[in-house]
Design an enzyme around this catalytic site. Sequence first.
Site, PDB file in Angstrom:
ATOM      1  N   TYR A  44      44.352  45.212  41.904  1.00  0.00           N
ATOM      2  CA  TYR A  44      43.956  45.593  43.617  1.00  0.00           C
ATOM      3  C   TYR A  44      44.970  45.772  43.818  1.00  0.00           C
ATOM      4  O   TYR A  44      44.808  46.677  45.028  1.00  0.00           O
ATOM      5  CB  TYR A  44      44.784  43.922  43.620  1.00  0.00           C
ATOM      6  CG  TYR A  44      43.547  42.596  42.438  1.00  0.00           C
ATOM      7  CD1 TYR A  44      42.220  42.098  43.318  1.00  0.00           C
ATOM      8  CD2 TYR A  44      43.645  42.147  40.705  1.00  0.00           C
ATOM      9  CE1 TYR A  44      41.075  41.971  42.380  1.00  0.00           C
ATOM     10  CE2 TYR A  44      42.888  42.539  40.961  1.00  0.00           C
ATOM     11  CZ  TYR A  44      42.105  41.894  40.996  1.00  0.00           C
ATOM     12  OH  TYR A  44      40.761  40.681  40.369  1.00  0.00           O
ATOM     13  N   LYS A  87      47.500  41.008  27.316  1.00  0.00           N
ATOM     14  CA  LYS A  87      46.690  41.996  26.721  1.00  0.00           C
ATOM     15  C   LYS A  87      47.447  42.551  26.406  1.00  0.00           C
ATOM     16  O   LYS A  87      47.085  44.429  26.754  1.00  0.00           O
ATOM     17  CB  LYS A  87      45.707  42.273  27.777  1.00  0.00           C
ATOM     18  CG  LYS A  87      44.098  43.237  26.711  1.00  0.00           C
ATOM     19  CD  LYS A  87      43.465  42.284  26.403  1.00  0.00           C
ATOM     20  CE  LYS A  87      42.610  42.993  24.890  1.00  0.00           C
ATOM     21  NZ  LYS A  87      41.625  42.519  23.971  1.00  0.00           N
ATOM     22  N   ASP A  89      41.640  37.703  26.395  1.00  0.00           N
ATOM     23  CA  ASP A  89      40.298  37.483  25.733  1.00  0.00           C
ATOM     24  C   ASP A  89      40.388  36.318  24.605  1.00  0.00           C
ATOM     25  O   ASP A  89      38.967  35.275  24.935  1.00  0.00           O
ATOM     26  CB  ASP A  89      39.547  38.523  24.290  1.00  0.00           C
ATOM     27  CG  ASP A  89      40.916  39.360  23.920  1.00  0.00           C
ATOM     28  OD1 ASP A  89      42.322  39.261  23.913  1.00  0.00           O
ATOM     29  OD2 ASP A  89      40.744  39.913  22.927  1.00  0.00           O
ATOM     30  N   ASP A 104      41.887  36.087  37.995  1.00  0.00           N
ATOM     31  CA  ASP A 104      41.287  36.189  39.292  1.00  0.00           C
ATOM     32  C   ASP A 104      39.602  35.617  38.220  1.00  0.00           C
ATOM     33  O   ASP A 104      39.193  34.863  38.059  1.00  0.00           O
ATOM     34  CB  ASP A 104      40.552  37.855  39.499  1.00  0.00           C
ATOM     35  CG  ASP A 104      39.358  38.344  40.480  1.00  0.00           C
ATOM     36  OD1 ASP A 104      38.920  37.221  40.919  1.00  0.00           O
ATOM     37  OD2 ASP A 104      39.207  38.896  41.119  1.00  0.00           O
ATOM     38  N   ASP A 109      38.078  31.638  37.474  1.00  0.00           N
ATOM     39  CA  ASP A 109      36.237  31.644  37.848  1.00  0.00           C
ATOM     40  C   ASP A 109      35.642  30.762  36.786  1.00  0.00           C
ATOM     41  O   ASP A 109      35.201  29.846  36.732  1.00  0.00           O
ATOM     42  CB  ASP A 109      35.807  32.783  38.381  1.00  0.00           C
ATOM     43  CG  ASP A 109      35.654  32.634  40.155  1.00  0.00           C
ATOM     44  OD1 ASP A 109      36.237  32.383  41.065  1.00  0.00           O
ATOM     45  OD2 ASP A 109      34.385  33.013  40.585  1.00  0.00           O
TER      46      ASP A 109
END
Length: 361
Positions: free
Chosen positions: A143, A192, A225, A249, A253
């Site tokens: 970001y 990750k 994942d 993020d 959600d």
Amino acid sequence: MPKTYSIVLLPGDGIGPEIVAGAVRVLDRVAELEGFSLTYSEQLIGGISIDTTGDPLPPATVDACRASDAILLGAVGGPKWDDPTAKTRPEVGLLGIRKALSLFANLRPIVPFEELLDASPLKREVIEGTDILFVRELTGDVYFGESGRTGSGAEETAFQNMVYSVSEVERVVRLAARAAQQRRNHLTSVDKANVLEPSRLWRQVAQRVMTEEFPDVRYDVVLVDAMAMHLLSRPRDFDVVVTANLFGDILTDEASMLPGSLGMLPSASLGDSGPGLYEPIHGSAPDIAGQGIANPLATILAASMMLRHSLAEPAAAERIEQAVRQVLADGLRTADIAPQGGNVRPLKTAEMVAAVLTRIS
Ligand code: NAD
């Protein structure tokens, strides 16, 4: 003299003004009952701010926020400002205020209400007992990394750098570990590291902070994942989850579907000091804006997080949370949380606010 707290209101776009107005009424009621007072300063952010000033985050907004005890935000954005070639976007205001106030950690509690378990798309037996606190890093990652395009035609290439520094990882892992100590003493870090260099740095730093400073906290690491799967199959196994901006993020959600509706979930953005920013996790819901049917409960619960974390008024927060539980126990629902095919008329925003107000005691 009663204590007075100064609150900046950033209603923003879409349903933002409707839901923030509802939360203010609730805040005023608990302040009266608990014997403190709140003063409000309404400021511009997002699309409405672009329309009014040309800037999604005018300097006056940043100054007012800096001088406040806490900030309550509605939401920003909407199709009106979605043109990809526009000079600026509403979201720039949101990212900017987080950066300006060094709000580096976003706390999102995911605790399904017992009364709404059947509104979740997941089976009751999977979600029952879930109580997760997500801590999402907010000021680093893609970001804020360098971005751009090179080349042209079929060879045009876009890039957006993923960047993390040691100090950024240290401070958010510490905040999350302290939160775990106040809860069930278990921290999961999500990364990750099998693919991404910033994730390898994240993992290394998080491991060191936990070993050196929080040996008492049970600590584990999960790849992002795998975490996406675990959230849907065994959400009860997690206590505090700390992760980077981009992964947070998406995962938060996903997790927000566990309680059944985006309209129920609050969040807090905090730094090491200074005012915190409180908001619902949903967006500006342009599809229902102006109709008076938005669910105000996430914003009301954000106001209650504000009382707890920034104003140290836990009794007032408890009054709000109790009233929200009671509203749900009484079967009152806005359209987004009403059972499909039910024959009870869903409440409008103002009716839901009124229902909460009458249950505050
Ligand atoms: P959204 O969260 O606004 O809406 C998703 C769906 O949930 C919609 O159908 C909406 O009607 C419903 N919904 C959301 N909040 C609700 C509420 N309180 N009551 C009832 N229903 C509710 O997400 P979106 O549609 O992807 O995004 C709309 C705009 O909001 C975009 O411009 C996006 O960039 C912006 N956005 C802002 C924030 C923020 O301000 N923090 C967060 C996410 C999205």
